[in-house]
Design an enzyme around this catalytic site. Sequence first.
Site, short mmCIF file in Angstrom:
data_model
loop_
_atom_site.label_atom_id
_atom_site.label_comp_id
_atom_site.label_asym_id
_atom_site.label_seq_id
_atom_site.Cartn_x
_atom_site.Cartn_y
_atom_site.Cartn_z
N ASP A 40 41.67 38.90 42.53
CA ASP A 40 41.38 39.97 41.56
C ASP A 40 42.61 40.86 41.39
O ASP A 40 43.44 40.96 42.30
CB ASP A 40 40.19 40.81 42.05
CG ASP A 40 38.88 40.05 41.97
OD1 ASP A 40 38.80 39.09 41.19
OD2 ASP A 40 37.93 40.43 42.69
N PRO A 41 42.72 41.53 40.25
CA PRO A 41 43.89 42.39 40.00
C PRO A 41 44.12 43.45 41.07
O PRO A 41 45.27 43.77 41.40
CB PRO A 41 43.56 43.05 38.65
CG PRO A 41 42.70 42.03 37.96
CD PRO A 41 41.85 41.43 39.05
#
Length: 297
Positions: A38-39
Site C-alpha cells: 500500500d502507498p
Amino acid sequence: MDGIIPLYKERGMTSFDCVSRLRRILHTKKIGHSGTLDPNVDGVLPICVGQATKVVEFLMASGKQYVGELLVGQATTTQDLDGEVVAQKPVTAPIDEDTIKQAMQELTGDIVQIPPMYSAIKVNGKKLYEYARAGETVERPKRHVHIARFEMTASSYDEKNQQQRIRFVVDCSKGTYVRTLAYDLAKELGYPGVMSSLTRTKSGGFELDQTLSLADIQDAMEAQIMNRYVYPMDYALKSYPHAELSDAQWKKVQNGGWLSDLDTKDQEVALTYQGEVKALYQLKDHVYKPLKMLSTK
C-alpha cells in the site's frame, strides 16, 4: 538485464509507481513486482526484470515479515490512517501486556481473514475499493492465511488521549492483510483499532538491509555498476533442490521433454545447465515433467 532487484519502496508511492519509475531508469518495459505494498507502507519490494518476471510467483509464495504499530481506541474505514474514523472507544486504563500477548496468540497459526472493503481483491470483476468508493457493500471472500509469528515488541499508554499503541512483528504467508490482523487484535482486546504504521522487513528471501532505493538504482545505472546489485533468477528458487543437466538431458528439456534419469528423488527440482537455472520440473507417474519453463536458450 535479467534478474531480481530488492527495492526499498518508500511511503507515498504505489507499487505501480515504482515499476513505472524503474522502467524509465532501467530502459526496459519487462518489469514486475512480487507483492503489492500500500502507498502508506514502506519496505522490501522485490522487482523482477526481463526473464526473471517468470519467477514472480515463486518470490510471492515465500513468507513475509512486517514490523508495525496498532493504535487501540479508534477504527477507520480502511483499517489504516488513510481512512475516515468510524468508531472510537476510550482506553481508560492501560491494557495488560499478558492480555495483549494472549490475544496475539489467538491470531497465530492458520486463521481466516475477511479483507477490508478498501482492498484490491476482486468480486464479480470489480475491486472491493471500487465498491467502497461508490458507497456499495458486497460480501467479501474469506481468506485462509498462516501467521507463523505475531509478537508484541513494545506497548505505550497515552493517558491524555486514552489510547494505547502496540508495536509488533509478524511473519506471515502471502495474501495476509496485516492491517486486518491489527484490527482483529484490537477487536480481541475489546476495542476498535487501526494500523498506524507498517514496514515490510522481509519478502522473497530478501531483507531490508539488502534493498536499494530508486535513487540508489539511478546512481548505479549512471555509474554503469548496476549489475553488481542484480540477483540471478535462481535466487527465487533457492529453496528447491537443484540438478545439473547433461547435454543430452538439456536437449530434451529445451523441447519440454520428460526425464526419467535425473539423479534425484525430490518431488520438485530446479534444473540447471552450465550453471544457469532453466526449468522447474516435478515428479509425476515416476518421471519428471515440466512445471515451469524459464529459458530454452
